[in-house]
Design an enzyme around this catalytic site. Structure first.
Site, mmCIF file in Angstrom:
data_model
loop_
_atom_site.group_PDB
_atom_site.id
_atom_site.type_symbol
_atom_site.label_atom_id
_atom_site.label_comp_id
_atom_site.label_asym_id
_atom_site.label_seq_id
_atom_site.Cartn_x
_atom_site.Cartn_y
_atom_site.Cartn_z
ATOM 1 C CB SER A 76 -0.965 0.011 1.188
ATOM 2 O OG SER A 76 -1.977 -0.915 0.954
ATOM 3 C CB CYS A 92 8.632 -4.312 6.367
ATOM 4 S SG CYS A 92 7.348 -5.196 5.559
ATOM 5 C CG ASN A 273 6.791 -7.112 8.733
ATOM 6 O OD1 ASN A 273 7.000 -8.281 9.047
ATOM 7 N ND2 ASN A 273 5.945 -6.780 7.791
ATOM 8 C CB CYS A 275 1.774 -8.849 9.263
ATOM 9 S SG CYS A 275 0.610 -7.476 9.455
ATOM 10 N N GLY A 276 4.765 -10.135 10.647
ATOM 11 C CA GLY A 276 5.660 -11.285 10.820
ATOM 12 C C GLY A 276 6.299 -11.846 9.575
ATOM 13 C CD GLU A 277 4.569 -9.262 6.226
ATOM 14 O OE1 GLU A 277 4.186 -9.638 7.345
ATOM 15 O OE2 GLU A 277 4.162 -8.220 5.683
ATOM 16 C CB THR A 418 -2.226 -9.240 0.162
ATOM 17 O OG1 THR A 418 -3.032 -10.393 0.367
ATOM 18 C CG2 THR A 418 -0.862 -9.662 -0.337
ATOM 19 N N GLY A 419 -3.641 -7.582 3.191
ATOM 20 C CA GLY A 419 -4.934 -7.229 3.780
ATOM 21 C C GLY A 419 -5.755 -6.302 2.891
ATOM 22 C CB THR A 420 -5.479 -2.879 1.804
ATOM 23 O OG1 THR A 420 -5.157 -2.784 3.176
ATOM 24 C CG2 THR A 420 -6.614 -1.949 1.485
HETATM 25 N N1 UDP Z 1 1.010 -2.453 7.743
HETATM 26 C C1 UDP Z 1 0.897 -1.329 8.572
HETATM 27 N N2 UDP Z 1 -0.340 -0.841 8.889
HETATM 28 C C2 UDP Z 1 -1.477 -1.414 8.420
HETATM 29 C C3 UDP Z 1 -1.384 -2.561 7.598
HETATM 30 C C4 UDP Z 1 -0.121 -3.051 7.274
HETATM 31 O O1 UDP Z 1 1.898 -0.794 9.013
HETATM 32 O O2 UDP Z 1 -2.590 -0.916 8.734
HETATM 33 C C5 UDP Z 1 2.368 -2.973 7.361
HETATM 34 C C6 UDP Z 1 2.866 -4.102 8.232
HETATM 35 O O3 UDP Z 1 4.284 -4.060 8.291
HETATM 36 C C7 UDP Z 1 2.433 -5.333 7.479
HETATM 37 C C8 UDP Z 1 2.685 -4.883 6.056
HETATM 38 O O4 UDP Z 1 2.319 -3.504 6.057
HETATM 39 O O5 UDP Z 1 3.170 -6.450 7.849
HETATM 40 C C9 UDP Z 1 1.924 -5.607 5.005
HETATM 41 O O6 UDP Z 1 0.549 -5.661 5.344
HETATM 42 P P1 UDP Z 1 -0.548 -5.941 4.240
HETATM 43 O O7 UDP Z 1 -0.012 -6.946 3.294
HETATM 44 O O8 UDP Z 1 -1.848 -6.262 4.889
HETATM 45 O O9 UDP Z 1 -0.650 -4.512 3.521
HETATM 46 P P2 UDP Z 1 -1.308 -4.010 2.157
HETATM 47 O O10 UDP Z 1 -0.177 -3.705 1.230
HETATM 48 O O11 UDP Z 1 -2.270 -5.042 1.640
HETATM 49 O O12 UDP Z 1 -2.036 -2.760 2.562
#
Ligand code: UDP
Length: 570
Positions: A76, A92, A273, A275-277, A418-420
Site C-alpha cells: 500500500s 516494513c 515487521n 505481521c511477521g513476514e 495483502t490485507g488491502t
Molecule cells: N502495515 C501497517 N499498517 C497497516 C497494515 C499493514 O503498518 O494498517 C504494514 C505491516 O508491516 C504489514 C505490512 O504492512 O506487515 C503488510 O501488510 P498488508 O499486506 O496487509 O498490507 P497491504 O499492502 O495489503 O495494505
C-alpha cells in the site's frame, strides 16, 4: 515496442477502497485519479531510476501494465505515495531499542516518523534491562521493558498513519529475558497494547529444554549474567494458554530465522515487521509486492511462461523502489541500501487452487503451491543476479562470507498478508484460504446482501445448483460442507479457513517456507472455537518442526469484538 495491457474491471469494493484511501485528492477531498492514472503515477515514479538505460520506456510501460492488470500489486505505501510529495514506499521496518533513555526515546521518535508515512515497525525489547535492575546514573531501579513498550503504544495511538493506515507495531521479547512472563501475560488484559502484536522469540535451546522437560536459564541482556531459570514447560504452557484465550502472544522461531540470515556480517535478526513476514536487521526496511496467482491459470494449467515474465518484472520493480524511495531517517536509508532486501510474495493462491480444481487441504494442492513458490523464487533470484551484473550487487555482499552468487538483493521473497491489496485485486489474501464462500453484507437501509465467491457462483450457475435460497443457507451455516445440493467435489474444493484442520494450515505454511521463501510468511492458523489448548500446543510444535519462522494461531470467536466473522460482514 508497444507493451500490451490486459483490460481489467475493478469490483465495486475495490473502487470504494481506492477512492477512500489510494487515489490522490483535491483540496476538497475529491479523488482526482482513477485506476489508470494511479497506475501511471506509480509506474512513472518507479521506472525513474532506469531513465539512463536503453529499455527505460519499455520498462515503464511494462510496470504500468503489471499493476494495471492486477497481475502484481506493490504494498500500500507504494500505491499511495509513489510520485507524490511523501515518496516513502515501504511497508516494513525494524528499529533497534537500545538500553538507555536516549536509545528508547530515539526509537519512539523514529517509529513515529515511520508511521506517519504508512510503514509498520517491529521492535525487540530484549536488549532492555529487566524490571528492578539497577540504574547507575540515578541509583534507582529500572521500570522494565513493558513500561517502555507502553510509551510506544501511546505514541502510535496518537499518530494516525497519514489518516490512511493505523500505525502497526510488532513487539518481540526473547524467551530467555528475565521479564518474559510479564511479557507473555501483557495482553491478557485486552484493553492494553492495542497497537502491538506481541511475539515471543523462541530459541532452539528453549525448545530443547521443553523436549527434555527441564529448566532453562534467564539472562540479563546487559550484564549477560544468568539471573534465574524457569521450567520450559511452564513457560510454553502459559504461551499456549493465552494464545488459546485470545490469539496472543504469537511465537517467532528466532534461531531458524538467523540460520537463514543472508548477511550475518551485519548483525543478527531480533524482530520482524508487524505481521511477521519480514525478518529485518535493526534499521533495515523492506518493500513488498505480491503476484496475483489467480490470474495465471489458463485452461486448467498454470501459465509458467507468463508467471516468469511477471516475476522478472516484479523483481526489477521492487528493486527500483529502493532507489526512488524517500526514507524517513538516514540510518534506515543507509542500512536498506546496504542489503537492498525486497519481499516478493503472492496473493490469490487459493484462487489458483480453485481454478486448478484442487483443495487447499490436499497433498496435490500443497505440491502445486510449493512448486509455484519455488519457481517464483528461482526466477526472482535469476533476475537479481542479472541486475547485479548491470547495476552491481548489494553493497554489503562479501564473497568471503556470502557463498551465493552475487545478486542485487540480499533477500527476495516473503509472503505478506495483502490485507488491502487483495481487496483491490479481488482475490484471496496472501497464501490464505478464503475465509468464507458466502457472506451476508448489511447495507444501509437494514437490507442484507449476499456476497458470493466469484468462482463458486460461476460454477454453481454453470452446473445448475445455484439458488438464492442455497446461498443464504451456506451463509448461515458458514460453510459449503454438508449441503447436499452441492456436489462433494465442490464441497472439498471450496473448503475455507474454518473447514480445514490446523494441521492443514501449518503444512501449507511449512511447505511454502521450505520451498521458496527467504524471509517469512504472514499466516493465521485458524482453529474452531472448540479447539483445545492441546491443539494449540501441538500446532506450535508442528510449526517448529516444519521449519516455520513463526506461527500465529487464532481460535474462532476468542477475541472480544472479533472483527471478521464467517457469517456476516458489514
Ligand atoms: N502495515 C501497517 N499498517 C497497516 C497494515 C499493514 O503498518 O494498517 C504494514 C505491516 O508491516 C504489514 C505490512 O504492512 O506487515 C503488510 O501488510 P498488508 O499486506 O496487509 O498490507 P497491504 O499492502 O495489503 O495494505
Amino acid at each position: 515496442m508497444t507493451v500490451e495491457t490486459r483490460k481489467v474491471s475493478l469490483t465495486e469494493t475495490a473502487e470504494t477502497v481506492l477512492q477512500r484511501r489510494y487515489y490522490l485528492k483535491d483540496a476538497q477531498g475529491h479523488p482526482v485519479e482513477n485506476w489508470e492514472k494511479l497506475c501511471r503515477r506509480v509506474a512513472n515514479a518507479v521506472a525513474l531510476p532506469d531513465r539512463e538505460l536503453d529499455d527505460y520506456e519499455e520498462v515503464r510501460d511494462h510496470f504500468f501494465s503489471l499493476i494495471y492488470s492486477l497481475d502484481f500489486l506493490p504494498n500500500s505505501p507504494c500505491l499511495m505515495n509513489a510520485g507524490t510529495g511523501i515518496g516513502q514506499l515501504s511497508a516494513c521496518f525494524v528499529l533497534p531499542v537500545e538500553d538507555s533513555m536516549e536509545g528508547i526515546f530515539t526509537a519512539v521518535k523514529n517509529g513515529a516518523l515511520v508511521h506517519k508515512t504508512g510503514g509498520g515497525t517491529g521492535y525487540s525489547f530484549s536488549r532492555l534491562r529487566p524490571r528492578n535492575a539497577t540504574v547507575s546514573s540515578t541509583q534507582g531501579v529500572a521500570s522494565g521493558p513493558l513500561s517502555f513498550a507502553a510509551v510506544f503504544d501511546v505514541a502510535t495511538e496518537t499518530i494516525k498513519q497519514g489518516g490512511k493506515r493505523r500505525g502497526a507495531n510488532m513487539g518481540v521479547m526473547r524467551v530467555d529475558h528475565p521479564d518474559i512472563m510479564d511479557f507473555i501475560c501483557a495482553k491478557e488484559d485486552q484493553t492494553r497494547f492495542n497497537n502491538f502484536n506481541f511475539s515471543v522469540a523462541i530459541t532452539d535451546e528453549f525448545m530443547q529444554a521443553l523436549y527434555d522437560e527441564r529448566e532453562y536459564a534467564l539472562v540479563d541482556p546487559v550484564t549477560k549474567e544468568i539471573v534465574s531459570s524457569l521450567n520450559a514447560r511452564t513457560v510454553f504452557d502459559k504461551i499456549v494458554d493465552l494464545a488459546w484465550h485470545n490469539g496472543e502472544p504469537g511465537v517467532l522461531f528466532i534461531d531458524a530465522a538467523n540460520r537463514a540470515n543472508p548477511t550475518p556480517q551485519l548483525g543478527e535478526f531480533e524482530a520482524t515487521n508487524p505481521c511477521g513476514e519480514q525478518w529485518l536487521l535493526p534499521y533495515e526496511s523492506c518493500n513488498l509486492g505480491s503476484i496475483n496467482l489467480g490470474n495465471f491459470v489458463e485452461g486448467g494449467r498454470v501459465d509458467y511462461d507468463r508467471l516468469a515474465r511477471t516475476t522478472r518484472l516484479a523483481t526489477r520493480f521492487l528493486d527500483n523502489v529502493i532507489d526512488c524511495n524517500v526514507f524517513p531517517i538516514p540510518e534506515i536509508k543507509e542500512m536498506t541500501m546496504k542489503t537492498r532486501k525486497i519481499g516478493l510474495g503472492i496473493m490469490g493462491m487459493h484462487d489458483m487452487l480453485i481454478q486448478m480444481g484442487l483443495s487447499y487441504a490436499s497433498n496435490e494442492g500443497r505440491k502445486l503451491c510449493a512448486e509455484v513458490m519455488k519457481y517464483i523464487r528461482t526466477i526472482s533470484e535469476e533476475t537479481s543476479i542479472e541486475l547485479a551484473k548491470v547495476k552491481g550487487p548489494f553493497p554489503a555482499f562479501d564473497p568471503a562470507i556470502n557463498t551465493y552468487t552475487p545478486r542485487r538483493n540480499a533477500a527476495l521473497t516473503s509472503i505478506q498478508p495483502t490485507g488491502t491489496v487483495s481487496m483491490i485485486a479481488d482475490c484471496a489474501s496472501g497464501c490464505e484460504p478464503y475465509f468464507s464462500i458466502v457472506m451476508v453484507k448489511h447495507v444501509m437501509d437494514g437490507d442484507k446482501l449476499l456476497m458470493v465467491n466469484k468462482h463458486f457462483e460461476e460454477i454453481a450457475r454453470a452446473e445448475g445448483f445455484y439458488s438464492t435460497e442455497l446461498m443464504a443457507r451456506v451463509a448461515d451455516s458458514g460453510t459449503v460442507v454438508g449441503h447436499e445440493e452441492i456436489p462433494v467435489k465442490w464441497q472439498e474444493i471450496f473448503c475455507t479457513a474454518q473447514d480445514i484442520t490446523p494441521s492443514d494450515h501449518i503444512q501449507m505454511q511449512g511447505i511454502l517456507q521450505q520451498s521458496g521463501v527467504d524471509s517469512s510468511i504472514s499466516k493465521t492458523i485458524n482453529m474452531p472455537n472448540t479447539a483445545t489448548k492441546e491443539d494449540v500446543r501441538l500446532a506450535y510444535l508442528m510449526g517448529y518442526e516444519m521449519g516455520c519462522k513463526g506461527l500465529t494461531v487464532y481460535r474462532d470467536g476468542s477475541r472480544d469484538g472479533q472483527v471478521l466473522n464467517t457469517k456476516s460482514a458489514s
